[in-house]
Design a protein around this motif. Sequence first.
Motif, PDB file in Angstrom:
ATOM      1  N   ARG A 146      42.964   6.984  77.660  1.00  0.00           N
ATOM      2  CA  ARG A 146      43.673   6.234  76.794  1.00  0.00           C
ATOM      3  C   ARG A 146      43.355   6.355  75.567  1.00  0.00           C
ATOM      4  O   ARG A 146      44.284   6.682  74.633  1.00  0.00           O
ATOM      5  N   VAL A 150      45.660   7.980  72.478  1.00  0.00           N
ATOM      6  CA  VAL A 150      45.932   7.333  71.199  1.00  0.00           C
ATOM      7  C   VAL A 150      45.512   8.285  70.063  1.00  0.00           C
ATOM      8  O   VAL A 150      46.230   8.381  68.937  1.00  0.00           O
ATOM      9  N   ALA A 172      48.312  10.883  69.513  1.00  0.00           N
ATOM     10  CA  ALA A 172      49.408   9.980  68.873  1.00  0.00           C
ATOM     11  C   ALA A 172      49.048  10.026  67.428  1.00  0.00           C
ATOM     12  O   ALA A 172      50.089  10.399  66.512  1.00  0.00           O
ATOM     13  N   THR A 232      49.558  13.723  66.067  1.00  0.00           N
ATOM     14  CA  THR A 232      51.052  14.047  65.791  1.00  0.00           C
ATOM     15  C   THR A 232      51.615  13.955  64.320  1.00  0.00           C
ATOM     16  O   THR A 232      52.475  14.682  63.839  1.00  0.00           O
ATOM     17  N   LEU A 233      50.961  13.009  63.656  1.00  0.00           N
ATOM     18  CA  LEU A 233      51.040  12.869  62.168  1.00  0.00           C
ATOM     19  C   LEU A 233      50.787  14.187  61.329  1.00  0.00           C
ATOM     20  O   LEU A 233      51.561  14.719  60.689  1.00  0.00           O
ATOM     21  N   LEU A 240      50.294  17.191  62.918  1.00  0.00           N
ATOM     22  CA  LEU A 240      51.382  18.218  63.272  1.00  0.00           C
ATOM     23  C   LEU A 240      52.708  18.175  62.423  1.00  0.00           C
ATOM     24  O   LEU A 240      53.197  19.008  62.072  1.00  0.00           O
ATOM     25  N   THR A 241      53.116  16.913  62.513  1.00  0.00           N
ATOM     26  CA  THR A 241      54.295  17.061  61.703  1.00  0.00           C
ATOM     27  C   THR A 241      54.300  17.130  60.340  1.00  0.00           C
ATOM     28  O   THR A 241      55.314  18.063  59.567  1.00  0.00           O
ATOM     29  N   PHE A 248      41.283  16.530  67.075  1.00  0.00           N
ATOM     30  CA  PHE A 248      42.518  16.817  68.038  1.00  0.00           C
ATOM     31  C   PHE A 248      42.415  17.728  69.320  1.00  0.00           C
ATOM     32  O   PHE A 248      42.768  17.358  70.275  1.00  0.00           O
ATOM     33  N   LEU A 274      43.094  16.691  72.896  1.00  0.00           N
ATOM     34  CA  LEU A 274      43.934  17.594  73.761  1.00  0.00           C
ATOM     35  C   LEU A 274      43.543  18.011  75.116  1.00  0.00           C
ATOM     36  O   LEU A 274      44.071  17.738  76.250  1.00  0.00           O
ATOM     37  N   PHE A 275      42.302  18.703  74.967  1.00  0.00           N
ATOM     38  CA  PHE A 275      41.845  19.179  76.246  1.00  0.00           C
ATOM     39  C   PHE A 275      41.422  18.313  77.228  1.00  0.00           C
ATOM     40  O   PHE A 275      41.423  18.366  78.444  1.00  0.00           O
ATOM     41  N   HIS A 278      42.549  14.849  77.425  1.00  0.00           N
ATOM     42  CA  HIS A 278      43.802  14.381  77.977  1.00  0.00           C
ATOM     43  C   HIS A 278      44.473  15.471  78.847  1.00  0.00           C
ATOM     44  O   HIS A 278      45.094  15.084  80.078  1.00  0.00           O
ATOM     45  N   LEU A 279      44.399  16.496  78.600  1.00  0.00           N
ATOM     46  CA  LEU A 279      45.016  17.842  79.575  1.00  0.00           C
ATOM     47  C   LEU A 279      44.390  17.817  80.891  1.00  0.00           C
ATOM     48  O   LEU A 279      44.980  17.789  82.297  1.00  0.00           O
ATOM     49  N   VAL A 306      45.924  16.233  84.557  1.00  0.00           N
ATOM     50  CA  VAL A 306      45.964  17.020  85.657  1.00  0.00           C
ATOM     51  C   VAL A 306      45.207  16.268  86.995  1.00  0.00           C
ATOM     52  O   VAL A 306      45.982  16.228  87.958  1.00  0.00           O
ATOM     53  N   LEU A 314      47.703  13.815  88.028  1.00  0.00           N
ATOM     54  CA  LEU A 314      48.754  14.146  88.562  1.00  0.00           C
ATOM     55  C   LEU A 314      48.370  14.468  90.158  1.00  0.00           C
ATOM     56  O   LEU A 314      49.242  13.999  91.126  1.00  0.00           O
TER      57      LEU A 314
END
Lengths: 126, 153
Positions: free
Chosen positions: B52, B56, B59, B62-63, B65-66, B98, B102-103, B105-106, B110, B113
Amino acid sequence: MSLRTPLGRVRGLGAAREGTGHFWAQRLTAVALVPLTFFFVVFVFLMIGADHARAVALMGNPLVAVIMLLFIVAGFYHMKLGMQVVIEDYIHHEGIKTASVLLVLLGSFALGTACVFAVLKLAFGG
Amino acid sequence: MTTPYNGFARTVRGARDVRPENNKMAQSQRPLSPHLEIYKPQLTSVLSIFHRLTGVGLAVGTLFLTWWLIAAAIGPGAFETTQAFYGSWFGYLVLFGFSVCLFYHLCNGVRHLAWDLGYGFEIEDVYRSGWAMLATSVTLTAVAWMIGLRIGG
């Protein structure tokens, strides 16, 4: 014995009248994001130390631009779904909860649209 | 003339008020169920919490990245500023945070899933996949930084 009506059972929408739409969309975007994330990391490698001309040239490749767009759309949708769950789990005041979910929804739309615009502008020549 | 029967009103009037603020039972010192801080941290719960937190974190990412993409869309001047930022020590810190999120959460995604497909629910499997996920995400982060520093440094 089930206390649910046959109609309710066949609709499969449950007590929240939403069914499994949120769950399914979260998983669908997750599956899509597994390969897209690796592509994004490679894209970042290619952009290390790049100047503007290189960014334009890179995004000018249709494959790069389209995969970046897919990453952005799947990523921001996944973010919206995830952040909504976090807010619904931890914010208990009904008004603040609703406002926060709205903020996440509108915010992810706004940021996602900005990213899509940026990629398209670069792809079409900066 | 007889009073019409009003069973509903009678029931409401006679009903016990069950709102917590008006309920003597709810105000009494009843035992509470044990909560998070009572338990010893376990791999299962800690990895779940970090899934979690990293979500967050992404998220927030993404600011950045944008900002990066929009700067590139604005033009060479704005893009040079953001590229310089990501080359600074604070930019490296943002990128490192980041990449960790990223890694992590990735890899844990999986794992999730696989659970969604019904695999790996036995307790020893959950622990094994947990350690494997941690090792994989640390490795991926390290490899990414070795490649990144080779290109950039």
